[in-house]
Design a protein around this motif. Structure first.
Motif, mmCIF file in Angstrom:
data_model
loop_
_atom_site.group_PDB
_atom_site.id
_atom_site.type_symbol
_atom_site.label_atom_id
_atom_site.label_comp_id
_atom_site.label_asym_id
_atom_site.label_seq_id
_atom_site.Cartn_x
_atom_site.Cartn_y
_atom_site.Cartn_z
ATOM 1 N N GLY A 241 0.787 -1.212 -0.041
ATOM 2 C CA GLY A 241 -0.090 -0.210 0.065
ATOM 3 C C GLY A 241 0.980 1.229 0.078
ATOM 4 O O GLY A 241 1.981 1.242 0.317
ATOM 5 N N THR A 242 0.185 2.482 -0.345
ATOM 6 C CA THR A 242 1.093 3.663 -0.268
ATOM 7 C C THR A 242 0.628 4.441 0.941
ATOM 8 O O THR A 242 -0.579 4.588 1.104
ATOM 9 C CB THR A 242 0.519 4.485 -1.671
ATOM 10 O OG1 THR A 242 -0.894 4.636 -1.420
ATOM 11 C CG2 THR A 242 1.046 3.849 -2.789
ATOM 12 N N HIS A 243 1.419 4.797 1.587
ATOM 13 C CA HIS A 243 1.484 5.320 3.020
ATOM 14 C C HIS A 243 2.395 6.553 3.038
ATOM 15 O O HIS A 243 3.583 6.723 2.474
ATOM 16 C CB HIS A 243 2.178 4.431 3.954
ATOM 17 C CG HIS A 243 2.007 4.867 5.497
ATOM 18 N ND1 HIS A 243 0.971 4.752 6.236
ATOM 19 C CD2 HIS A 243 3.074 5.170 6.064
ATOM 20 C CE1 HIS A 243 1.361 5.382 7.579
ATOM 21 N NE2 HIS A 243 2.446 5.446 7.179
ATOM 22 N N LYS A 244 1.803 7.766 4.001
ATOM 23 C CA LYS A 244 2.840 8.819 3.972
ATOM 24 C C LYS A 244 3.532 8.560 5.429
ATOM 25 O O LYS A 244 2.837 8.706 6.399
ATOM 26 C CB LYS A 244 2.018 10.232 3.888
ATOM 27 C CG LYS A 244 2.705 11.353 4.353
ATOM 28 C CD LYS A 244 1.788 12.673 4.119
ATOM 29 C CE LYS A 244 1.430 12.953 3.065
ATOM 30 N NZ LYS A 244 0.641 14.227 2.882
ATOM 31 N N ASP A 245 4.634 8.695 5.369
ATOM 32 C CA ASP A 245 5.620 8.836 6.743
ATOM 33 C C ASP A 245 5.709 9.787 7.431
ATOM 34 O O ASP A 245 5.053 11.068 7.130
ATOM 35 C CB ASP A 245 7.107 8.117 6.541
ATOM 36 C CG ASP A 245 7.796 9.047 5.808
ATOM 37 O OD1 ASP A 245 7.678 10.201 5.641
ATOM 38 O OD2 ASP A 245 8.996 8.399 5.268
ATOM 39 N N THR A 246 6.137 10.015 8.534
ATOM 40 C CA THR A 246 6.360 10.987 9.499
ATOM 41 C C THR A 246 7.030 12.187 8.902
ATOM 42 O O THR A 246 7.029 13.251 9.291
ATOM 43 C CB THR A 246 6.939 10.724 10.858
ATOM 44 O OG1 THR A 246 8.116 10.091 10.415
ATOM 45 C CG2 THR A 246 5.925 9.757 11.431
#
Length: 401
Positions: free
Chosen positions: A98-103
């Motif tokens: 999946g595509t995720h936005k990190d910190t």
């Protein structure tokens, strides 16, 4: 994860006439139309996301290559589905991210699941070619990794499933194959390699040999390109009494052996570690010490695929209802970052890396991909049959220089 200029240019030049041309180009030569939705658009990966997902895949492949891998995964194989003549490696590996936005605000891949079983390898090649031609995508964008092109990809694919044999000695096997959701891929595979599509009921046995009929002539089967998932026939307890029992010692090569469906599956997730891998537990090992924040986890059956059986918003009641917790995992949720937007809707997705591993090769090779696009929380093409700009797609990349 997409370059803004490329997405803007594609959307501004998009027409539904071109989309219909895309569908026609794929369906024209098929006995029946593709049975799942094809998305209006491909996806264009930034170089940064391309490099991140390749590295994430390599990390998982390294684990599969461990010399103790079979020992680690031996308990994954149900006793009722154990088959003779397991080989030393799978021929297909699929890894879903999946595509995720990190910190730090970066769009990064996060592992969702994986399987040691084939998917729509033949169809994807034509889908990518059709997107490229009909939507006039620039030649510096392509669907293949590792400097492959269409010719080298099909050479590797043929080496994997046909190998040294004559095509009439290789069969694509499923139960009722012409009724399957992925039948279109079966037809493309037959078109390119000349192998026959057969059902379990078409098989005949003489001693340890399997045979089938082709154009009125009985043919020896040396290889089975296996598309039969044993768990999908679990409700037919007499199927191997009424037909050939595939679990016995037969003089046939499996591409790929049924055990790999279990060894490389969600069963593997609790064993994996890495930045791209959400924390995962076997439910039976944690059922008496559940996390306090169940809302941040997803509950998944080990072996069903296509999103079936997944519970996204978990309650304690959901867990209490499960009678076989050893067949379930609890996985930390991945909060999907939209890939692009359409008509005010977020379009989310997963990218599936597709590896081929022919006999005689030391390591599987990353070849191409599948994108599954969704406008809701379930990344499942069967849940998006009437939603525009969702369904099966493919990612284009620019190969590293």
């Amino acid at each position: 994860m997409e370059p803004d200029e490329i997405r803007t240019n594609f959307n501004s030049n998009f027409t539904y006439d071109n989309y219909q041309d895309l569908l026609d180009s794929l369906n024209n030569d098929l006995p029946s139309p593709i049975r799942f939705r094809i998305a209006e658009s491909p996806v264009f990966l930034t170089n940064d996301f391309r490099d991140r997902i390749i590295a994430a895949g390599n990390n998982i492949i390294d684990f599969i290559l461990r010399p103790d891998f079979k020992r680690i995964t031996e308990d994954s194989i149900p006793d009722r589905w154990r088959c003779a003549n397991e080989n030393d490696h799978p021929h297909f590996i699929l890894i879903d991210f999946g595509t995720h936005k990190d910190t730090n605000g970066n769009i990064v891949p996060r592992l969702i699941e994986l399987q040691g079983f084939p998917s729509i390898y033949a169809l994807q090649a034509d889908l990518g070619m059709s997107y490229h031609t009909i939507f006039r995508i620039a030649d510096n964008w392509n669907i293949y990794f590792n400097e492959l092109d269409r010719t080298r990809y099909f050479d590797l694919f043929k080496e994997t499933i046909v190998g040294p044999h004559h095509p009439d000695e290789v069969v694509l096997l499923d139960v009722n194959p012409h009724e399957q959701h992925t039948a279109a891929d079966f037809y493309f595979t037959q078109k390119y390699f000349g192998i026959s599509i057969v059902s379990l009921t078409d098989l005949r046995q003489e001693g340890k040999q399997l045979l089938y009929e082709r154009q009125g002539e009985r043919k020896l089967i040396r290889r089975i390109y296996n598309r039969l998932v044993f768990d999908e026939i679990a409700d037919k307890p007499n199927i191997f009494n009424e037909n050939i029992d595939l679990r016995q010692d037969l003089d046939v090569e499996w591409i790929t052996h049924p055990h790999w469906f279990y060894r490389i599956s969600k069963y593997l997730l609790p064993h994996l570690e890495g930045e791209c891998i959400p924390k995962t537990y076997y439910l039976n090992q944690i059922i008496n010490n559940l996390p306090d924040d169940l809302e941040n986890y997803v509950l998944k059956p080990l072996f069903l695929f296509g999103g079936r059986g997944v519970i996204i918003d978990i309650t304690k009641d959901d867990i209490d209802k499960i009678q076989d917790p050893y067949n379930w995992i609890l996985q930390k949720k991945v909060h999907y970052q939209p890939i692009f937007h359409f008509d005010g809707h977020d379009i989310r997705g997963e990218i599936r890396l597709m590896y081929l591993w022919p006999d005689g090769h030391k390591r599987p090779l990353l070849t191409t991909n599948i994108i599954r696009l969704s406008s809701n929380n379930m990344i499942n093409v069967q849940c998006n049959t009437n939603c525009q700009w969702t369904g099966v797609s493919i990612a284009f990349i620019q190969n590293p220089k």
